[in-house]
Scaffold this motif. Structure first.
Motif, PDB file in Angstrom:
ATOM      1  N   UNK A  22      -6.423  -8.712  -5.984  1.00  0.00           N
ATOM      2  CA  UNK A  22      -7.862  -8.809  -5.448  1.00  0.00           C
ATOM      3  C   UNK A  22      -7.960  -9.160  -4.345  1.00  0.00           C
ATOM      4  N   UNK A  23      -8.469  -8.230  -3.291  1.00  0.00           N
ATOM      5  CA  UNK A  23      -8.378  -8.542  -1.708  1.00  0.00           C
ATOM      6  C   UNK A  23      -9.924  -8.681  -1.366  1.00  0.00           C
ATOM      7  N   UNK A  24     -10.114  -9.758  -0.578  1.00  0.00           N
ATOM      8  CA  UNK A  24     -11.373 -10.041   0.126  1.00  0.00           C
ATOM      9  C   UNK A  24     -11.805  -8.959   1.391  1.00  0.00           C
ATOM     10  N   UNK A  25     -12.720  -9.035   1.664  1.00  0.00           N
ATOM     11  CA  UNK A  25     -13.233  -8.261   2.844  1.00  0.00           C
ATOM     12  C   UNK A  25     -14.382  -7.274   2.535  1.00  0.00           C
ATOM     13  N   UNK A  26     -14.944  -6.771   3.721  1.00  0.00           N
ATOM     14  CA  UNK A  26     -16.064  -5.970   3.760  1.00  0.00           C
ATOM     15  C   UNK A  26     -16.281  -5.128   4.912  1.00  0.00           C
ATOM     16  N   UNK A  27     -15.603  -3.839   4.705  1.00  0.00           N
ATOM     17  CA  UNK A  27     -15.230  -3.113   6.027  1.00  0.00           C
ATOM     18  C   UNK A  27     -14.258  -3.567   6.621  1.00  0.00           C
ATOM     19  N   UNK A  28     -14.506  -3.968   7.875  1.00  0.00           N
ATOM     20  CA  UNK A  28     -13.272  -4.701   8.635  1.00  0.00           C
ATOM     21  C   UNK A  28     -13.695  -6.364   8.949  1.00  0.00           C
ATOM     22  N   UNK A  29     -14.446  -6.729   8.100  1.00  0.00           N
ATOM     23  CA  UNK A  29     -14.904  -8.133   8.195  1.00  0.00           C
ATOM     24  C   UNK A  29     -14.434  -8.918   7.155  1.00  0.00           C
ATOM     25  N   UNK A  30     -13.692 -10.175   7.470  1.00  0.00           N
ATOM     26  CA  UNK A  30     -13.327 -10.853   6.681  1.00  0.00           C
ATOM     27  C   UNK A  30     -11.976 -10.566   5.872  1.00  0.00           C
ATOM     28  N   UNK A  31     -11.318  -9.376   6.441  1.00  0.00           N
ATOM     29  CA  UNK A  31      -9.848  -8.667   5.606  1.00  0.00           C
ATOM     30  C   UNK A  31      -8.903  -9.774   5.836  1.00  0.00           C
ATOM     31  N   UNK A  32      -8.010  -9.933   4.758  1.00  0.00           N
ATOM     32  CA  UNK A  32      -6.887 -10.580   5.073  1.00  0.00           C
ATOM     33  C   UNK A  32      -5.680  -9.856   5.712  1.00  0.00           C
ATOM     34  N   UNK A  33      -5.998  -9.389   6.985  1.00  0.00           N
ATOM     35  CA  UNK A  33      -4.957  -8.394   7.212  1.00  0.00           C
ATOM     36  C   UNK A  33      -3.573  -8.701   7.441  1.00  0.00           C
ATOM     37  N   UNK A  34      -3.340 -10.196   7.753  1.00  0.00           N
ATOM     38  CA  UNK A  34      -2.220 -10.677   7.998  1.00  0.00           C
ATOM     39  C   UNK A  34      -1.122 -10.692   6.634  1.00  0.00           C
ATOM     40  N   UNK A  35      -1.803 -11.214   5.710  1.00  0.00           N
ATOM     41  CA  UNK A  35      -1.311 -11.102   4.338  1.00  0.00           C
ATOM     42  C   UNK A  35      -1.086  -9.578   3.979  1.00  0.00           C
ATOM     43  N   UNK A  36      -1.912  -8.720   4.278  1.00  0.00           N
ATOM     44  CA  UNK A  36      -1.980  -7.153   3.944  1.00  0.00           C
ATOM     45  C   UNK A  36      -0.639  -6.702   4.823  1.00  0.00           C
ATOM     46  N   UNK A  37      -0.409  -6.825   5.913  1.00  0.00           N
ATOM     47  CA  UNK A  37       0.635  -6.558   6.820  1.00  0.00           C
ATOM     48  C   UNK A  37       1.945  -7.014   6.124  1.00  0.00           C
ATOM     49  N   UNK A  38       1.870  -8.398   5.773  1.00  0.00           N
ATOM     50  CA  UNK A  38       3.190  -8.910   5.445  1.00  0.00           C
ATOM     51  C   UNK A  38       3.743  -8.253   4.145  1.00  0.00           C
ATOM     52  N   UNK A  39       2.729  -7.687   3.374  1.00  0.00           N
ATOM     53  CA  UNK A  39       3.173  -6.937   2.008  1.00  0.00           C
ATOM     54  C   UNK A  39       3.596  -5.657   2.700  1.00  0.00           C
ATOM     55  N   UNK A  40       2.957  -4.814   3.439  1.00  0.00           N
ATOM     56  CA  UNK A  40       3.529  -3.662   4.118  1.00  0.00           C
ATOM     57  C   UNK A  40       4.940  -3.800   4.656  1.00  0.00           C
ATOM     58  N   UNK A  41       5.106  -4.987   5.526  1.00  0.00           N
ATOM     59  CA  UNK A  41       6.871  -5.141   5.763  1.00  0.00           C
ATOM     60  C   UNK A  41       7.712  -5.333   4.869  1.00  0.00           C
ATOM     61  N   UNK A  42       7.335  -6.014   3.680  1.00  0.00           N
ATOM     62  CA  UNK A  42       7.951  -6.253   2.538  1.00  0.00           C
ATOM     63  C   UNK A  42       8.438  -4.983   1.647  1.00  0.00           C
ATOM     64  N   UNK A  43       7.643  -3.844   1.801  1.00  0.00           N
ATOM     65  CA  UNK A  43       7.974  -2.763   1.221  1.00  0.00           C
ATOM     66  C   UNK A  43       7.499  -2.829  -0.166  1.00  0.00           C
ATOM     67  N   UNK A  44       6.504  -3.578  -0.517  1.00  0.00           N
ATOM     68  CA  UNK A  44       6.047  -3.677  -1.738  1.00  0.00           C
ATOM     69  C   UNK A  44       5.087  -2.415  -2.346  1.00  0.00           C
ATOM     70  N   UNK A  45       5.260  -1.896  -3.377  1.00  0.00           N
ATOM     71  CA  UNK A  45       4.608  -0.613  -3.812  1.00  0.00           C
ATOM     72  C   UNK A  45       4.057  -0.600  -5.171  1.00  0.00           C
ATOM     73  N   UNK A  46       3.380   0.705  -5.427  1.00  0.00           N
ATOM     74  CA  UNK A  46       2.915   0.918  -6.412  1.00  0.00           C
ATOM     75  C   UNK A  46       1.942  -0.031  -6.941  1.00  0.00           C
ATOM     76  N   UNK A  47       0.980  -0.428  -6.028  1.00  0.00           N
ATOM     77  CA  UNK A  47       0.324  -1.238  -6.286  1.00  0.00           C
ATOM     78  C   UNK A  47      -1.325  -0.951  -6.712  1.00  0.00           C
ATOM     79  N   UNK A  48      -1.924  -1.745  -7.612  1.00  0.00           N
ATOM     80  CA  UNK A  48      -3.666  -1.539  -7.897  1.00  0.00           C
ATOM     81  C   UNK A  48      -4.172  -2.472  -7.010  1.00  0.00           C
ATOM     82  N   UNK A  49      -5.107  -2.092  -6.259  1.00  0.00           N
ATOM     83  CA  UNK A  49      -6.123  -2.932  -5.384  1.00  0.00           C
ATOM     84  C   UNK A  49      -7.239  -2.805  -5.860  1.00  0.00           C
TER      85      UNK A  49
END
Length: 256
Positions: A22-49
């Protein structure tokens, strides 16, 4: 309890492939972009958002989407992301479109221990009757459609039963937070963040300003630390990185 984690990478390290977020944010406002990028760097996949929207091309959840890391999205609005449309219509992505208020209440209910609720929203439409295309095949045929939902009349009006959402992890962004996980959101950036935090079995918050316990006035706290399990303090540069989705400016003549 001190819930501060030294880095975003460490905070998301145990999120497994296949998890529901469950990911917060609306458009580009209040998005946890740093955590999302960390997931990207970790290679985590097959996610339901589960999120109001799936980011924009090349930013936020759009990074995970563009890398093919998302298998399913539950959202209200997806119109700003061309790659999202391509994957959905091409049969690569399952999508459950949900009315915005209903999505908010499904997240809140999940965090409140309410398994389901009735709402008038969607009554008399495919939201209630079923048949909305959740997933296409590569030929453009509907491979999976939404099922019909239970309906019931109250005082002569039809209502639809909606199930609550409980996610494996909640990812949110706050303006201020203390080491105990108490969070304050600023203005419109509050949006879906408290609800996403409530929905997560394990919730991780990135905060722009980390303060010590006792510095936050209890009357100002929007989300108590009971809902938050990990806190990541952002650097000043990370906190300042707030892209504008659609920049609109006036000419000098209009400004006068």
């Amino acid at each position: 309890m001190d819930k501060v984690i030294v880095s975003a990478a460490q905070a998301v390290a145990d999120i497994p492939d296949g998890a529901t977020l469950a990911v917060g944010g609306f458009g580009m406002c209040g998005v946890p972009a740093v955590l999302v990028h960390a997931l990207f760097e970790a290679g985590t996949t097959n996610l339901e958002v589960v999120s109001n929207n799936a980011g924009v091309d090349g930013w936020g959840l759009g990074i995970l989407l563009g890398a093919g890391r998302l298998r399913r999205v539950v959202a209200s609005y997806v119109g700003e992301n061309k790659e999202f449309a391509r994957q959905y219509l091409g049969g690569e992505l399952e999508v459950e479109l949900t009315p915005q208020g209903t999505l908010a209440e499904r997240l809140r209910a999940g965090g409140s221990g309410i398994p389901a609720f009735f709402t008038a929203t969607g009554a008399g439409t495919q939201v209630a009757d079923g048949g909305l295309p959740w997933k296409y095949d590569t030929a453009g045929n509907v491979e999976k459609a939404s099922p019909p939902k239970q309906k019931q009349s109250f005082d002569g009006q039809e209502f639809v039963l909606e199930r609550a959402i409980v996610a494996d992890y909640g990812l949110v962004r706050a303006w201020r937070g203390d080491r105990h996980g108490n969070l304050v959101f600023k203005d419109a950036a509050r949006n879906f963040n408290p609800l996403a935090a409530m929905s997560g079995r394990v919730t991780i918050a990135e905060v722009e300003q980390l303060v010590e316990p006792g510095e936050l006035d209890p009357n100002d706290v929007h989300l108590p630390g009971a809902y938050v399990h990990r806190v990541v303090a952002l650097t000043p540069e990370q906190a300042a990185d707030k892209p504008i989705e659609k920049r609109t400016v006036r000419t000098g003549t209009e400004a006068r």
